[in-house]
Design a protein around this motif. Structure first.
Motif, PDB file in Angstrom:
ATOM      1  N   ARG A 283      -4.418   2.290  63.835  1.00  0.00           N
ATOM      2  CA  ARG A 283      -5.673   1.836  63.232  1.00  0.00           C
ATOM      3  C   ARG A 283      -6.570   1.119  64.223  1.00  0.00           C
ATOM      4  O   ARG A 283      -7.581   0.558  63.852  1.00  0.00           O
ATOM      5  CB  ARG A 283      -5.380   0.933  62.038  1.00  0.00           C
ATOM      6  N   ASP A 284      -6.236   1.154  65.478  1.00  0.00           N
ATOM      7  CA  ASP A 284      -7.040   0.524  66.514  1.00  0.00           C
ATOM      8  C   ASP A 284      -8.256   1.411  66.787  1.00  0.00           C
ATOM      9  O   ASP A 284      -8.098   2.612  67.042  1.00  0.00           O
ATOM     10  CB  ASP A 284      -6.182   0.384  67.775  1.00  0.00           C
ATOM     11  N   PRO A 285      -9.462   0.850  66.752  1.00  0.00           N
ATOM     12  CA  PRO A 285     -10.652   1.659  67.054  1.00  0.00           C
ATOM     13  C   PRO A 285     -10.588   2.322  68.437  1.00  0.00           C
ATOM     14  O   PRO A 285     -11.283   3.297  68.690  1.00  0.00           O
ATOM     15  CB  PRO A 285     -11.806   0.658  66.987  1.00  0.00           C
ATOM     16  N   GLY A 286      -9.731   1.823  69.309  1.00  0.00           N
ATOM     17  CA  GLY A 286      -9.559   2.415  70.627  1.00  0.00           C
ATOM     18  C   GLY A 286      -9.007   3.829  70.589  1.00  0.00           C
ATOM     19  O   GLY A 286      -9.039   4.537  71.595  1.00  0.00           O
TER      20      GLY A 286
ATOM     21  N   GLN B 225      -9.160   2.331  56.929  1.00  0.00           N
ATOM     22  CA  GLN B 225      -9.426   2.133  58.354  1.00  0.00           C
ATOM     23  C   GLN B 225      -9.338   3.447  59.127  1.00  0.00           C
ATOM     24  O   GLN B 225     -10.168   3.725  59.999  1.00  0.00           O
ATOM     25  CB  GLN B 225      -8.464   1.104  58.939  1.00  0.00           C
ATOM     26  N   VAL B 226      -8.351   4.251  58.823  1.00  0.00           N
ATOM     27  CA  VAL B 226      -8.192   5.533  59.508  1.00  0.00           C
ATOM     28  C   VAL B 226      -9.346   6.469  59.139  1.00  0.00           C
ATOM     29  O   VAL B 226      -9.897   7.158  60.000  1.00  0.00           O
ATOM     30  CB  VAL B 226      -6.816   6.160  59.199  1.00  0.00           C
ATOM     31  N   GLU B 227      -9.742   6.488  57.879  1.00  0.00           N
ATOM     32  CA  GLU B 227     -10.888   7.306  57.469  1.00  0.00           C
ATOM     33  C   GLU B 227     -12.146   6.885  58.213  1.00  0.00           C
ATOM     34  O   GLU B 227     -12.927   7.732  58.654  1.00  0.00           O
ATOM     35  CB  GLU B 227     -11.103   7.215  55.962  1.00  0.00           C
ATOM     36  N   ASP B 228     -12.349   5.564  58.372  1.00  0.00           N
ATOM     37  CA  ASP B 228     -13.517   5.062  59.103  1.00  0.00           C
ATOM     38  C   ASP B 228     -13.494   5.529  60.561  1.00  0.00           C
ATOM     39  O   ASP B 228     -14.522   5.928  61.107  1.00  0.00           O
ATOM     40  CB  ASP B 228     -13.576   3.533  59.061  1.00  0.00           C
TER      41      ASP B 228
ATOM     42  N   SER C 267     -16.208   8.161  62.041  1.00  0.00           N
ATOM     43  CA  SER C 267     -17.080   7.672  63.110  1.00  0.00           C
ATOM     44  C   SER C 267     -17.069   8.614  64.309  1.00  0.00           C
ATOM     45  O   SER C 267     -18.021   8.653  65.083  1.00  0.00           O
ATOM     46  CB  SER C 267     -16.673   6.259  63.542  1.00  0.00           C
ATOM     47  N   VAL C 268     -16.008   9.395  64.455  1.00  0.00           N
ATOM     48  CA  VAL C 268     -15.900  10.323  65.585  1.00  0.00           C
ATOM     49  C   VAL C 268     -16.456  11.703  65.229  1.00  0.00           C
ATOM     50  O   VAL C 268     -17.250  12.271  65.976  1.00  0.00           O
ATOM     51  CB  VAL C 268     -14.437  10.455  66.060  1.00  0.00           C
ATOM     52  N   ILE C 269     -16.035  12.244  64.085  1.00  0.00           N
ATOM     53  CA  ILE C 269     -16.428  13.622  63.783  1.00  0.00           C
ATOM     54  C   ILE C 269     -17.434  13.733  62.634  1.00  0.00           C
ATOM     55  O   ILE C 269     -17.881  14.828  62.321  1.00  0.00           O
ATOM     56  CB  ILE C 269     -15.202  14.524  63.518  1.00  0.00           C
ATOM     57  N   GLY C 270     -17.763  12.612  62.016  1.00  0.00           N
ATOM     58  CA  GLY C 270     -18.808  12.602  61.008  1.00  0.00           C
ATOM     59  C   GLY C 270     -18.384  12.941  59.595  1.00  0.00           C
ATOM     60  O   GLY C 270     -19.146  12.739  58.665  1.00  0.00           O
ATOM     61  N   THR C 271     -17.188  13.456  59.421  1.00  0.00           N
ATOM     62  CA  THR C 271     -16.741  13.881  58.101  1.00  0.00           C
ATOM     63  C   THR C 271     -15.214  13.937  58.062  1.00  0.00           C
ATOM     64  O   THR C 271     -14.559  13.965  59.104  1.00  0.00           O
ATOM     65  CB  THR C 271     -17.304  15.269  57.745  1.00  0.00           C
ATOM     66  N   LEU C 272     -14.682  13.978  56.865  1.00  0.00           N
ATOM     67  CA  LEU C 272     -13.253  14.227  56.681  1.00  0.00           C
ATOM     68  C   LEU C 272     -13.017  15.671  56.233  1.00  0.00           C
ATOM     69  O   LEU C 272     -11.877  16.111  56.140  1.00  0.00           O
ATOM     70  CB  LEU C 272     -12.660  13.269  55.638  1.00  0.00           C
TER      71      LEU C 272
ATOM     72  N   ASP D   1      -6.979  17.533  57.633  1.00  0.00           N
ATOM     73  CA  ASP D   1      -5.841  17.192  56.773  1.00  0.00           C
ATOM     74  C   ASP D   1      -5.369  15.808  57.206  1.00  0.00           C
ATOM     75  O   ASP D   1      -4.657  15.662  58.187  1.00  0.00           O
ATOM     76  CB  ASP D   1      -4.738  18.234  56.960  1.00  0.00           C
ATOM     77  N   LEU D   2      -5.833  14.778  56.488  1.00  0.00           N
ATOM     78  CA  LEU D   2      -5.511  13.389  56.816  1.00  0.00           C
ATOM     79  C   LEU D   2      -4.280  12.964  56.031  1.00  0.00           C
ATOM     80  O   LEU D   2      -4.275  13.036  54.802  1.00  0.00           O
ATOM     81  CB  LEU D   2      -6.694  12.484  56.484  1.00  0.00           C
ATOM     82  N   ARG D   3      -3.257  12.534  56.751  1.00  0.00           N
ATOM     83  CA  ARG D   3      -2.004  12.132  56.114  1.00  0.00           C
ATOM     84  C   ARG D   3      -1.674  10.688  56.480  1.00  0.00           C
ATOM     85  O   ARG D   3      -1.550  10.361  57.651  1.00  0.00           O
ATOM     86  CB  ARG D   3      -0.858  13.040  56.545  1.00  0.00           C
ATOM     87  N   ILE D   4      -1.540   9.875  55.457  1.00  0.00           N
ATOM     88  CA  ILE D   4      -1.138   8.485  55.631  1.00  0.00           C
ATOM     89  C   ILE D   4       0.278   8.400  55.092  1.00  0.00           C
ATOM     90  O   ILE D   4       0.525   8.669  53.912  1.00  0.00           O
ATOM     91  CB  ILE D   4      -2.065   7.510  54.874  1.00  0.00           C
ATOM     92  N   MET D   5       1.212   8.035  55.963  1.00  0.00           N
ATOM     93  CA  MET D   5       2.637   8.103  55.618  1.00  0.00           C
ATOM     94  C   MET D   5       3.270   6.726  55.739  1.00  0.00           C
ATOM     95  O   MET D   5       3.194   6.104  56.800  1.00  0.00           O
ATOM     96  CB  MET D   5       3.306   9.078  56.576  1.00  0.00           C
TER      97      MET D   5
END
Length: 139
Positions: free
Chosen positions: A9-12, A49-52, A56-61, A65-69
């Motif tokens: 979750r680091d913006p880096g 946080q991960v969605e943000d 912020s990088v690609i403009g959309t989700l 396929d975003l997986r939070i585990m």
């Protein structure tokens, strides 16, 4: 064809997402972005946080396929739980590549990667792309 990228979750880690996205789009591959939430972590907050970071990088989700585990304690994994969860997802989805971040280190640390990165590189069955993950202040 699939690219799996694991981020924290680091913006880096924006550069990690950017590299994975560029690879996925240039090779017409599906992009799976994975975040493993520590046992004591807040899964809902982690997702936000991960969605943000991703948007912020690609403009959309859309198309990602975003997986939070949630991380789970396993008696057979005394160390490297996050890496082992990433490797398990890789085994399940059989990606063509894995993209991960690694923080820049100084001195002796230059020859050492972070423990998660090192375990992924040592144990993945597919090519692994490592991307320097900037520190928060540099992001």
């Amino acid at each position: 064809m699939v690219i799996l990228t694991a981020i924290d979750r680091d913006p880096g880690c924006k550069g990690v997402v950017e590299t994975a996205y560029e690879l996925a789009t240039s090779m017409d591959m599906e992009l799976v972005i994975l975040h493993v939430v520590p046992e004591d972590g807040n899964e809902e907050k982690a997702r936000e946080q991960v969605e943000d970071i991703v948007t912020s990088v690609i403009g959309t989700l859309e198309g990602v396929d975003l997986r939070i585990m949630p991380e789970q304690t396993r008696r057979d994994l005394p160390t490297g739980r996050t890496a082992n969860h990433i490797l398990q997802v890789a085994e399940d989805i059989d990606p063509d590549y894995i993209v991960i971040g690694s923080r820049k280190r100084t001195g002796l640390g230059k020859i050492l990667l972070g423990s998660v990165s090192k375990l992924i590189l040592a144990n993945a069955d597919v090519p692994v792309v490592t991307v320097e993950q900037k520190r928060k202040a540099e992001a």
